[in-house]
Motif scaffolding. Structure first.
Motif, short mmCIF file in Angstrom:
data_model
loop_
_atom_site.label_atom_id
_atom_site.label_comp_id
_atom_site.label_asym_id
_atom_site.label_seq_id
_atom_site.Cartn_x
_atom_site.Cartn_y
_atom_site.Cartn_z
N ASN A 100 25.63 24.85 -14.67
CA ASN A 100 25.54 26.02 -15.63
C ASN A 100 24.66 27.05 -15.01
OD1 ASN A 100 27.11 24.95 -17.71
ND2 ASN A 100 25.41 23.27 -18.26
N ASN A 101 24.57 27.13 -13.67
CA ASN A 101 24.01 28.42 -12.94
C ASN A 101 22.71 28.55 -13.72
OD1 ASN A 101 25.93 28.84 -11.23
ND2 ASN A 101 27.25 29.80 -12.71
N MET A 102 22.05 27.58 -14.04
CA MET A 102 20.64 27.65 -14.64
C MET A 102 19.50 27.58 -13.22
SD MET A 102 20.65 25.71 -18.00
CE MET A 102 19.64 26.54 -19.00
N ILE A 103 20.11 26.78 -12.39
CA ILE A 103 19.16 26.40 -10.86
C ILE A 103 19.99 26.73 -10.03
CG2 ILE A 103 17.12 25.34 -12.33
CD1 ILE A 103 18.42 22.53 -11.13
N GLU A 104 19.60 26.71 -8.80
CA GLU A 104 20.32 26.27 -7.59
C GLU A 104 19.50 25.67 -6.67
OE1 GLU A 104 21.24 30.18 -5.74
OE2 GLU A 104 19.20 30.50 -5.37
N ALA A 105 20.29 24.66 -5.71
CA ALA A 105 19.40 24.14 -4.54
C ALA A 105 18.66 25.01 -4.00
CB ALA A 105 20.33 23.25 -3.95
N GLY A 106 17.39 24.54 -3.76
CA GLY A 106 16.62 25.28 -2.76
C GLY A 106 16.82 25.07 -1.37
N SER A 107 15.67 25.32 -0.22
CA SER A 107 15.79 25.32 0.92
C SER A 107 15.61 23.75 1.33
CB SER A 107 14.71 25.96 1.84
OG SER A 107 13.57 25.80 1.17
N GLY A 108 15.29 22.74 0.63
CA GLY A 108 15.31 21.42 0.99
C GLY A 108 15.56 20.54 -0.08
N PHE A 139 17.71 13.93 -9.52
CA PHE A 139 17.76 14.52 -10.85
C PHE A 139 17.44 15.64 -11.27
CE2 PHE A 139 17.00 9.63 -11.12
CZ PHE A 139 18.11 9.21 -10.84
N GLY A 140 17.67 16.64 -10.19
CA GLY A 140 17.41 18.08 -10.54
C GLY A 140 15.80 18.14 -10.79
N LEU A 141 15.58 18.93 -11.73
CA LEU A 141 14.20 19.40 -11.88
C LEU A 141 13.25 18.13 -12.37
CD1 LEU A 141 14.24 22.58 -13.66
CD2 LEU A 141 13.81 22.19 -11.15
N LEU A 142 13.83 17.00 -12.79
CA LEU A 142 13.00 15.87 -13.06
C LEU A 142 12.29 15.05 -12.16
CD1 LEU A 142 15.34 14.29 -15.87
CD2 LEU A 142 13.29 15.72 -16.36
N ARG A 143 12.83 15.11 -10.91
CA ARG A 143 12.01 14.35 -9.92
C ARG A 143 11.91 15.49 -8.71
NH1 ARG A 143 11.83 8.80 -9.67
NH2 ARG A 143 10.87 9.07 -7.72
N ALA A 144 11.75 16.70 -9.06
CA ALA A 144 11.68 17.71 -7.94
C ALA A 144 10.29 17.71 -7.18
CB ALA A 144 12.00 19.21 -8.52
N ARG A 145 10.25 18.37 -6.11
CA ARG A 145 9.03 18.45 -5.34
C ARG A 145 7.91 19.44 -6.09
NH1 ARG A 145 9.35 16.42 0.31
NH2 ARG A 145 11.36 15.16 0.36
N GLU A 146 8.49 20.45 -6.37
CA GLU A 146 7.92 21.51 -7.25
C GLU A 146 8.53 21.57 -8.70
OE1 GLU A 146 6.84 26.23 -7.45
OE2 GLU A 146 7.89 25.42 -5.86
N PHE A 147 7.51 21.60 -9.92
CA PHE A 147 8.28 21.74 -11.21
C PHE A 147 7.16 22.29 -12.15
CE2 PHE A 147 6.15 17.62 -10.27
CZ PHE A 147 5.21 17.31 -11.33
N LEU A 148 7.48 22.76 -13.19
CA LEU A 148 6.48 23.21 -14.35
C LEU A 148 6.13 22.31 -15.15
CD1 LEU A 148 5.53 25.89 -15.21
CD2 LEU A 148 7.23 25.93 -16.83
N MET A 149 4.94 22.12 -15.33
CA MET A 149 4.17 20.99 -16.02
C MET A 149 3.08 21.63 -17.30
SD MET A 149 1.77 17.88 -15.06
CE MET A 149 2.89 16.48 -14.93
N ASN A 150 3.41 21.06 -18.39
CA ASN A 150 2.41 21.44 -19.50
C ASN A 150 1.53 20.29 -19.56
OD1 ASN A 150 1.76 21.01 -22.71
ND2 ASN A 150 1.71 23.10 -22.13
#
Length: 165
Positions: free
Chosen positions: A4-12, A124-135
């Motif tokens: 849905n073009n909300m995120i794109e794969a980064g450099s790794g 799983f996209g942003l759920l198990r990413a190396r960098e993520f936004l957390m509250n």
């Protein structure tokens, strides 16, 4: 989110760039959550991304969190980590305010910041990413009974934040 073009794969592997539409969604969710937390008396803080080795050694987690914690050394040889959570930093900060008055309890602080974890199998996209936004919300209470009451109240806040309207 990718389709849905909300995120794109980064450099790794496990790295993503948040695109315009995804950022709008994140901003709206953050605003809702933070507004709901503010409404119950929580206070927002920004905690440093870098944490000193000494602070993490004090709690024993410097050696315990070896697999997922990113570690860095500055030019002087001092060791730091990219804090995967902020319990150590927040607890130290609140301890400096001590003693809190009974009327100030529960004392609740939160942050919404980027976190970094060296995920063994990022997927799983942003759920198990190396960098993520957390509250993160941290509460300080008089005793365990009061802490459990605060936990139940905050759980209701998060549940309310995510209820369909």
């Amino acid at each position: 989110m990718l389709s849905n073009n909300m995120i794109e794969a980064g450099s790794g592997r496990g790295l993503f760039n948040v695109l315009e539409m995804g950022q709008r969604v994140i901003d709206k969710l953050t605003k809702i959550i933070e507004s709901d937390l503010n409404a119950v008396g929580a206070r927002k803080r920004t905690i440093s991304t870098l944490g000193a080795k000494e602070l993490w050694e004090k709690t024993g987690r410097w050696d315990h969190m070896t697999a997922e914690m990113w570690r860095v050394t500055d030019r002087l040889g001092s060791e730091f980590c990219l804090q995967p959570t902020a319990e150590e930093a927040v607890t130290k900060s609140v301890a400096r305010m001590s003693p809190l008055r009974k009327s100030e309890l529960p004392y609740m602080v939160y942050q919404t910041t980027n976190k970094f974890r060296d995920e063994m199998n990022p997927r799983f996209g942003l759920l198990r990413a190396r960098e993520f936004l957390m509250n993160d919300l941290y509460t300080f209470d008089m005793d365990e009974t009061a802490a459990m009451k605060t936990y139940e109240e905050i759980t209701k806040v998060y549940d309310f934040s995510f209820e369909p309207t």
